[in-house]
Design a protein around this motif. Sequence first.
Motif, PDB file in Angstrom:
ATOM      1  N   PRO A  23      26.150  28.764  38.117  1.00 27.50           N
ATOM      2  CA  PRO A  23      26.695  29.970  38.755  1.00 27.50           C
ATOM      3  C   PRO A  23      25.743  31.147  38.634  1.00 27.50           C
ATOM      4  CG  PRO A  23      27.756  29.570  36.636  1.00 27.50           C
ATOM      5  CD  PRO A  23      26.895  28.367  36.922  1.00 27.50           C
ATOM      6  N   ALA A  24      25.795  32.018  39.641  1.00 30.28           N
ATOM      7  CA  ALA A  24      24.945  33.208  39.618  1.00 30.28           C
ATOM      8  C   ALA A  24      25.409  34.159  38.523  1.00 30.28           C
ATOM      9  CB  ALA A  24      24.988  33.890  40.976  1.00 30.28           C
ATOM     10  N   ALA A  25      24.487  34.847  37.950  1.00 34.93           N
ATOM     11  CA  ALA A  25      24.821  35.801  36.889  1.00 34.93           C
ATOM     12  C   ALA A  25      25.615  36.969  37.466  1.00 34.93           C
ATOM     13  CB  ALA A  25      23.536  36.297  36.239  1.00 34.93           C
ATOM     14  N   THR A  26      26.633  37.405  36.760  1.00 35.17           N
ATOM     15  CA  THR A  26      27.466  38.520  37.199  1.00 35.17           C
ATOM     16  C   THR A  26      26.777  39.838  36.908  1.00 35.17           C
ATOM     17  OG1 THR A  26      29.452  37.239  36.752  1.00 35.17           O
ATOM     18  CG2 THR A  26      29.715  39.624  36.960  1.00 35.17           C
ATOM     19  N   ASP A  27      26.724  40.688  37.899  1.00 38.01           N
ATOM     20  CA  ASP A  27      26.119  42.008  37.726  1.00 38.01           C
ATOM     21  C   ASP A  27      27.169  42.926  37.114  1.00 38.01           C
ATOM     22  OD1 ASP A  27      24.857  44.451  37.866  1.00 38.01           O
ATOM     23  OD2 ASP A  27      23.955  44.054  39.830  1.00 38.01           O
ATOM     24  N   THR A  28      27.224  42.955  35.817  1.00 34.68           N
ATOM     25  CA  THR A  28      28.257  43.743  35.121  1.00 34.68           C
ATOM     26  C   THR A  28      28.093  45.237  35.349  1.00 34.68           C
ATOM     27  OG1 THR A  28      26.909  43.685  33.110  1.00 34.68           O
ATOM     28  CG2 THR A  28      28.612  41.979  33.354  1.00 34.68           C
ATOM     29  N   ALA A  29      26.882  45.682  35.577  1.00 35.50           N
ATOM     30  CA  ALA A  29      26.673  47.111  35.813  1.00 35.50           C
ATOM     31  C   ALA A  29      27.344  47.551  37.115  1.00 35.50           C
ATOM     32  CB  ALA A  29      25.173  47.415  35.850  1.00 35.50           C
ATOM     33  N   ILE A  30      27.175  46.738  38.157  1.00 39.14           N
ATOM     34  CA  ILE A  30      27.825  47.053  39.430  1.00 39.14           C
ATOM     35  C   ILE A  30      29.338  47.008  39.281  1.00 39.14           C
ATOM     36  CG2 ILE A  30      28.251  46.172  41.758  1.00 39.14           C
ATOM     37  CD1 ILE A  30      25.671  47.680  41.548  1.00 39.14           C
ATOM     38  N   MET A  31      29.853  46.021  38.542  1.00 38.29           N
ATOM     39  CA  MET A  31      31.292  45.919  38.326  1.00 38.29           C
ATOM     40  C   MET A  31      31.829  47.158  37.633  1.00 38.29           C
ATOM     41  SD  MET A  31      32.127  43.081  39.744  1.00 38.29           S
ATOM     42  CE  MET A  31      33.766  42.771  39.101  1.00 38.29           C
ATOM     43  N   ARG A  32      31.082  47.659  36.645  1.00 39.76           N
ATOM     44  CA  ARG A  32      31.518  48.863  35.939  1.00 39.76           C
ATOM     45  C   ARG A  32      31.510  50.068  36.871  1.00 39.76           C
ATOM     46  NH1 ARG A  32      28.421  46.662  31.635  1.00 39.76           N
ATOM     47  NH2 ARG A  32      26.624  47.940  32.261  1.00 39.76           N
ATOM     48  N   GLN A  33      30.509  50.148  37.738  1.00 40.14           N
ATOM     49  CA  GLN A  33      30.445  51.258  38.689  1.00 40.14           C
ATOM     50  C   GLN A  33      31.627  51.229  39.664  1.00 40.14           C
ATOM     51  OE1 GLN A  33      26.649  51.653  40.660  1.00 40.14           O
ATOM     52  NE2 GLN A  33      25.515  51.171  38.789  1.00 40.14           N
ATOM     53  N   LEU A  34      31.980  50.042  40.122  1.00 42.97           N
ATOM     54  CA  LEU A  34      33.121  49.913  41.037  1.00 42.97           C
ATOM     55  C   LEU A  34      34.416  50.318  40.353  1.00 42.97           C
ATOM     56  CD1 LEU A  34      32.233  46.543  42.816  1.00 42.97           C
ATOM     57  CD2 LEU A  34      32.193  48.829  43.819  1.00 42.97           C
ATOM     58  N   ARG A  35      34.611  49.885  39.123  1.00 41.94           N
ATOM     59  CA  ARG A  35      35.836  50.251  38.392  1.00 41.94           C
ATOM     60  C   ARG A  35      35.893  51.748  38.134  1.00 41.94           C
ATOM     61  NH1 ARG A  35      35.027  45.135  35.685  1.00 41.94           N
ATOM     62  NH2 ARG A  35      33.769  46.171  34.067  1.00 41.94           N
ATOM     63  N   THR A  36      34.763  52.329  37.811  1.00 39.49           N
ATOM     64  CA  THR A  36      34.721  53.772  37.574  1.00 39.49           C
ATOM     65  C   THR A  36      35.025  54.553  38.852  1.00 39.49           C
ATOM     66  OG1 THR A  36      33.087  53.498  35.806  1.00 39.49           O
ATOM     67  CG2 THR A  36      33.278  55.685  36.788  1.00 39.49           C
ATOM     68  N   ALA A  37      34.439  54.116  39.967  1.00 37.72           N
ATOM     69  CA  ALA A  37      34.692  54.782  41.240  1.00 37.72           C
ATOM     70  C   ALA A  37      36.162  54.684  41.624  1.00 37.72           C
ATOM     71  CB  ALA A  37      33.817  54.167  42.327  1.00 37.72           C
ATOM     72  N   GLU A  38      36.779  53.530  41.378  1.00 35.84           N
ATOM     73  CA  GLU A  38      38.190  53.348  41.721  1.00 35.84           C
ATOM     74  C   GLU A  38      39.080  54.238  40.866  1.00 35.84           C
ATOM     75  OE1 GLU A  38      42.161  52.060  41.205  1.00 35.84           O
ATOM     76  OE2 GLU A  38      40.620  51.615  39.716  1.00 35.84           O
ATOM     77  N   LYS A  39      38.755  54.366  39.576  1.00 39.01           N
ATOM     78  CA  LYS A  39      39.611  55.139  38.666  1.00 39.01           C
ATOM     79  C   LYS A  39      39.440  56.644  38.849  1.00 39.01           C
ATOM     80  CE  LYS A  39      39.896  51.654  34.996  1.00 39.01           C
ATOM     81  NZ  LYS A  39      39.565  51.326  33.589  1.00 39.01           N
ATOM     82  N   GLN A  43      40.395  57.662  46.897  1.00 34.11           N
ATOM     83  CA  GLN A  43      41.106  58.542  47.831  1.00 34.11           C
ATOM     84  C   GLN A  43      42.310  57.850  48.465  1.00 34.11           C
ATOM     85  OE1 GLN A  43      38.536  60.878  50.493  1.00 34.11           O
ATOM     86  NE2 GLN A  43      36.765  60.069  49.386  1.00 34.11           N
ATOM     87  N   LEU A  44      42.690  56.700  47.906  1.00 35.01           N
ATOM     88  CA  LEU A  44      43.774  55.924  48.485  1.00 35.01           C
ATOM     89  C   LEU A  44      45.075  56.721  48.541  1.00 35.01           C
ATOM     90  CD1 LEU A  44      44.826  53.247  49.603  1.00 35.01           C
ATOM     91  CD2 LEU A  44      45.241  52.500  47.249  1.00 35.01           C
ATOM     92  N   ALA A  45      45.443  57.363  47.441  1.00 34.26           N
ATOM     93  CA  ALA A  45      46.698  58.125  47.412  1.00 34.26           C
ATOM     94  C   ALA A  45      46.671  59.280  48.404  1.00 34.26           C
ATOM     95  CB  ALA A  45      46.964  58.637  45.992  1.00 34.26           C
TER      96      ALA A  45
END
Length: 255
Positions: A23-39, A43-45
Amino acid sequence: MRLLSIQCSLAALLVATVATAQPAATDTAIMRQLRTAEKKYSQLASIAHQLTDVCGPRLTNSAGYQRAISYVSKTFKEWGLVNDGPEAWGSFGLGWNNNRTYLAMRQPYYQPMIAYPQAWTKSSNGPLNAPVILLNKFDSASIDQLGDAIKGKIVLRKARKMVLANPADATAARYADSALNTLPDTDIMTRAEVEEYAAGVKHDYYTRLYLEAKGAVGLLNSSAASRDGTVFSNGGPAYVKQYKPSLPEMAITRE
């Protein structure tokens, strides 16, 4: 030498196969950036608030529909998108807006009622105070049986199912995976079912016109699902220009 060459080739093929299967290595840095942007920056609400509370109901070609289009186009421009804006998707017809709606019972005592107008029906052009008459069956024969008694009346369409559901029963059910796998495709209609539905819509539309021609000033109806304060409202075909609007109509609950 030939045997050695074949063995080396097989070894290289085996190494390549194993390497591609990993399996390809997971880019944890990108995942953290996405979670931070969502939290922090979601602008969903805000978008949901603008489309529902600010723009209001978005019936096709209504004022709320146009407000929603303007909001989305403006938001896209602020995001830096280009070539945004409404696109033609065919000829729809007339719009319809609900400016003010109110329904109340006055006799034998006063009581406000939960009711919503049916889209693309006529306006009452001001407050309408009239007696109510029950129509047992929604067809021309039943209307003719009432005769002149229907003139100047608000017609209450008798429900086909008179038994009220138990308010303690949930209106939705959660299925297990095993049950979901065996459910039939109830959302898919056959051609015969579509034709039957279309014939029913046409019959109801012309019955409404007949009611108005006989002197009725309004129509009240309900569905089996309109209960416990929930009202299911529908609309007529008068958005199509060749169909004229029928008499004022409202959907009510069955309490």
